[in-house]
Design a protein around this motif. Structure first.
Motif, PDB file in Angstrom:
ATOM      1  N   ILE A  81       0.842  -1.202   0.000  1.00  0.00           N
ATOM      2  CA  ILE A  81       0.000   0.000   0.000  1.00  0.00           C
ATOM      3  C   ILE A  81       0.876   1.250   0.000  1.00  0.00           C
ATOM      4  O   ILE A  81       0.615   2.215  -0.730  1.00  0.00           O
ATOM      5  CB  ILE A  81      -0.938  -0.007   1.225  1.00  0.00           C
ATOM      6  CG1 ILE A  81      -1.899  -1.192   1.142  1.00  0.00           C
ATOM      7  CG2 ILE A  81      -1.714   1.308   1.318  1.00  0.00           C
ATOM      8  CD1 ILE A  81      -2.769  -1.363   2.381  1.00  0.00           C
ATOM      9  N   LEU A  82       1.927   1.239   0.824  1.00  0.00           N
ATOM     10  CA  LEU A  82       2.844   2.386   0.855  1.00  0.00           C
ATOM     11  C   LEU A  82       3.510   2.582  -0.503  1.00  0.00           C
ATOM     12  O   LEU A  82       3.611   3.710  -0.992  1.00  0.00           O
ATOM     13  CB  LEU A  82       3.899   2.191   1.940  1.00  0.00           C
ATOM     14  CG  LEU A  82       5.031   3.230   1.963  1.00  0.00           C
ATOM     15  CD1 LEU A  82       4.482   4.627   2.188  1.00  0.00           C
ATOM     16  CD2 LEU A  82       6.064   2.889   3.038  1.00  0.00           C
ATOM     17  N   HIS A  83       3.954   1.509  -1.127  1.00  0.00           N
ATOM     18  CA  HIS A  83       4.621   1.629  -2.422  1.00  0.00           C
ATOM     19  C   HIS A  83       3.675   2.187  -3.487  1.00  0.00           C
ATOM     20  O   HIS A  83       4.073   3.018  -4.311  1.00  0.00           O
ATOM     21  CB  HIS A  83       5.166   0.261  -2.846  1.00  0.00           C
ATOM     22  CG  HIS A  83       6.233  -0.252  -1.919  1.00  0.00           C
ATOM     23  ND1 HIS A  83       6.508  -1.580  -1.765  1.00  0.00           N
ATOM     24  CD2 HIS A  83       7.068   0.394  -1.066  1.00  0.00           C
ATOM     25  CE1 HIS A  83       7.474  -1.742  -0.876  1.00  0.00           C
ATOM     26  NE2 HIS A  83       7.824  -0.546  -0.425  1.00  0.00           N
ATOM     27  N   ARG A  84       2.415   1.753  -3.449  1.00  0.00           N
ATOM     28  CA  ARG A  84       1.434   2.299  -4.389  1.00  0.00           C
ATOM     29  C   ARG A  84       1.192   3.782  -4.121  1.00  0.00           C
ATOM     30  O   ARG A  84       1.038   4.582  -5.055  1.00  0.00           O
ATOM     31  CB  ARG A  84       0.128   1.516  -4.291  1.00  0.00           C
ATOM     32  CG  ARG A  84       0.211   0.088  -4.807  1.00  0.00           C
ATOM     33  CD  ARG A  84      -1.129  -0.619  -4.746  1.00  0.00           C
ATOM     34  NE  ARG A  84      -2.103  -0.005  -5.667  1.00  0.00           N
ATOM     35  CZ  ARG A  84      -3.330  -0.476  -5.836  1.00  0.00           C
ATOM     36  NH1 ARG A  84      -3.734  -1.536  -5.145  1.00  0.00           N
ATOM     37  NH2 ARG A  84      -4.156   0.121  -6.677  1.00  0.00           N
ATOM     38  N   LEU A  85       1.170   4.144  -2.838  1.00  0.00           N
ATOM     39  CA  LEU A  85       0.961   5.546  -2.486  1.00  0.00           C
ATOM     40  C   LEU A  85       2.135   6.404  -2.958  1.00  0.00           C
ATOM     41  O   LEU A  85       1.936   7.496  -3.510  1.00  0.00           O
ATOM     42  CB  LEU A  85       0.787   5.685  -0.969  1.00  0.00           C
ATOM     43  CG  LEU A  85       0.684   7.113  -0.428  1.00  0.00           C
ATOM     44  CD1 LEU A  85      -0.466   7.861  -1.086  1.00  0.00           C
ATOM     45  CD2 LEU A  85       0.515   7.094   1.089  1.00  0.00           C
ATOM     46  N   MET A  94       2.074   9.535  -5.510  1.00  0.00           N
ATOM     47  CA  MET A  94       2.623  10.857  -5.216  1.00  0.00           C
ATOM     48  C   MET A  94       3.628  11.280  -6.287  1.00  0.00           C
ATOM     49  O   MET A  94       3.744  12.472  -6.607  1.00  0.00           O
ATOM     50  CB  MET A  94       3.260  10.866  -3.828  1.00  0.00           C
ATOM     51  CG  MET A  94       2.248  10.675  -2.702  1.00  0.00           C
ATOM     52  SD  MET A  94       3.004  10.514  -1.061  1.00  0.00           S
ATOM     53  CE  MET A  94       3.666  12.165  -0.834  1.00  0.00           C
ATOM     54  N   SER A  95       4.340  10.327  -6.860  1.00  0.00           N
ATOM     55  CA  SER A  95       5.277  10.646  -7.945  1.00  0.00           C
ATOM     56  C   SER A  95       4.530  11.206  -9.151  1.00  0.00           C
ATOM     57  O   SER A  95       5.006  12.137  -9.804  1.00  0.00           O
ATOM     58  CB  SER A  95       6.067   9.396  -8.352  1.00  0.00           C
ATOM     59  OG  SER A  95       6.921   8.982  -7.305  1.00  0.00           O
ATOM     60  N   PHE A 110      -7.043   8.869  -2.503  1.00  0.00           N
ATOM     61  CA  PHE A 110      -6.372   7.690  -3.053  1.00  0.00           C
ATOM     62  C   PHE A 110      -6.519   6.493  -2.115  1.00  0.00           C
ATOM     63  O   PHE A 110      -6.838   5.377  -2.553  1.00  0.00           O
ATOM     64  CB  PHE A 110      -4.896   8.000  -3.295  1.00  0.00           C
ATOM     65  CG  PHE A 110      -4.096   6.841  -3.808  1.00  0.00           C
ATOM     66  CD1 PHE A 110      -4.132   6.491  -5.143  1.00  0.00           C
ATOM     67  CD2 PHE A 110      -3.316   6.081  -2.940  1.00  0.00           C
ATOM     68  CE1 PHE A 110      -3.402   5.411  -5.622  1.00  0.00           C
ATOM     69  CE2 PHE A 110      -2.581   5.007  -3.401  1.00  0.00           C
ATOM     70  CZ  PHE A 110      -2.626   4.666  -4.749  1.00  0.00           C
ATOM     71  N   LEU A 111      -6.289   6.706  -0.824  1.00  0.00           N
ATOM     72  CA  LEU A 111      -6.375   5.612   0.140  1.00  0.00           C
ATOM     73  C   LEU A 111      -7.813   5.102   0.270  1.00  0.00           C
ATOM     74  O   LEU A 111      -8.051   3.889   0.393  1.00  0.00           O
ATOM     75  CB  LEU A 111      -5.842   6.060   1.499  1.00  0.00           C
ATOM     76  CG  LEU A 111      -4.329   6.364   1.553  1.00  0.00           C
ATOM     77  CD1 LEU A 111      -3.944   6.929   2.918  1.00  0.00           C
ATOM     78  CD2 LEU A 111      -3.510   5.121   1.242  1.00  0.00           C
TER      79      LEU A 111
END
Length: 290
Positions: free
Chosen positions: A38-42, A46-47, A133-134
């Motif tokens: 989930i963090l990597h997708r977030l 953001m990129s 997004f989340l």
């Protein structure tokens, strides 16, 4: 209730995600926690919004074993650090234009308060986009109630802290008046006086301006200071004092004012020739490449 929950603390400029799914892994399997993807997708999201993101340079340089769990990113003047751990992750936003701590804005309290107006707007916008997004991933928002009055905000800190007995908001801050902590190294002001809850104390803010407010104990040597009905801040005990005549004469201190001895020493060095400096270094046993 099991699941994923995220919250946004706009005062601290922090976004937290908690993994309450009940999953369990051994320590050697720590990279298998389901909140990590989930963090990597977030971060990828953001990129796409213009953030430049990479590993945290501080951990690359000093804590290499923890490097893979920390990131740093920025979009213009808005910066953030991300950290993951087995039960979730957090993103902490900051800036380095207005800051008090000599090591930079990341180490300041009241990060949102110190942000210039346009950076505040940028943070609010990005935080809202991250929340959208989340939520689209099916994650529940669990942002705490935002109280308007400063006394209620401090009461909320007491309720949420495991260090204090208060379990709900059904108490008055004034009930704590006259009490203090048992350790003198956490409740002694600038002049060595014991600080008590409910006292009016003075301090200088990050701009050097003389300020005052009613104090209540936080954690360690930090004290909440109620500035007015809706504003409060967090100040170390040694920065608090009872103002005297000299304090009132100087309403604003010059930032980074240097002692006279330091200025005189620098001036003396500047007047010394290079040859004299080299000879002095050699006298002290320091090798000098000429």
């Amino acid at each position: 209730m099991e699941g994923y929950f995220f919250s946004i603390d706009k005062n601290s400029a922090i976004i937290n995600l908690i993994n309450d799914t009940g999953e369990k892994h051994d320590w050697q399997d720590r990279n298998k926690w389901s909140d990590y993807p989930i963090l990597h997708r977030l971060l990828n999201f953001m990129s796409t919004r213009g953030f430049q993101i990479g590993r945290d340079p501080e951990y690359q340089r000093r804590y290499k074993s923890l490097n893979k769990d920390h990131w740093y990113g920025r979009k213009g003047t808005l910066e953030f650090k991300a950290e993951r751990y087995p039960r979730g992750f957090r993103l902490e936003f900051f800036q380095n234009i207005n800051y008090e701590n000599k090591y930079g804005g990341y180490y300041d309290f009241d990060k949102f308060e110190k942000m210039p107006y346009m950076i505040k707007l940028m943070f609010i916008n990005e935080a809202n986009k991250i929340a959208e997004f989340l939520k689209a991933l099916g994650i529940t928002e669990n942002t705490r109630i935002e109280y308007k009055l400063s006394k209620d905000k401090i009461k909320q800190h007491y309720v949420e802290s495991c260090h204090y007995p208060q379990k709900n908001m059904d108490f008055n801050l004034s009930d704590l008046d006259g009490t203090t902590c048992e350790y003198s190294y956490n409740n002694t002001d600038r002049d060595g006086k014991t600080i008590y809850n409910g006292q009016i104390k003075y301090f200088r803010n990050w701009k050097g301006r003389l300020m005052r407010g009613r104090v209540y104990r936080n954690l360690n040597n930090m004290w909440w200071v109620i500035l007015n009905d809706t504003e409060y801040t967090n100040i170390a005990d040694f920065q608090l004092f009872d103002a005297n005549e000299e304090d009132f004469k100087v309403r604003r201190l010059v930032k980074d004012r240097k002692p006279k001895e330091y200025i005189d020493r620098i001036e003396k060095i500047n007047q010394t020739s290079t040859k004299e400096l080299i000879n002095e270094l050699k006298r002290r046993g320091i090798k000098v490449a000429v």
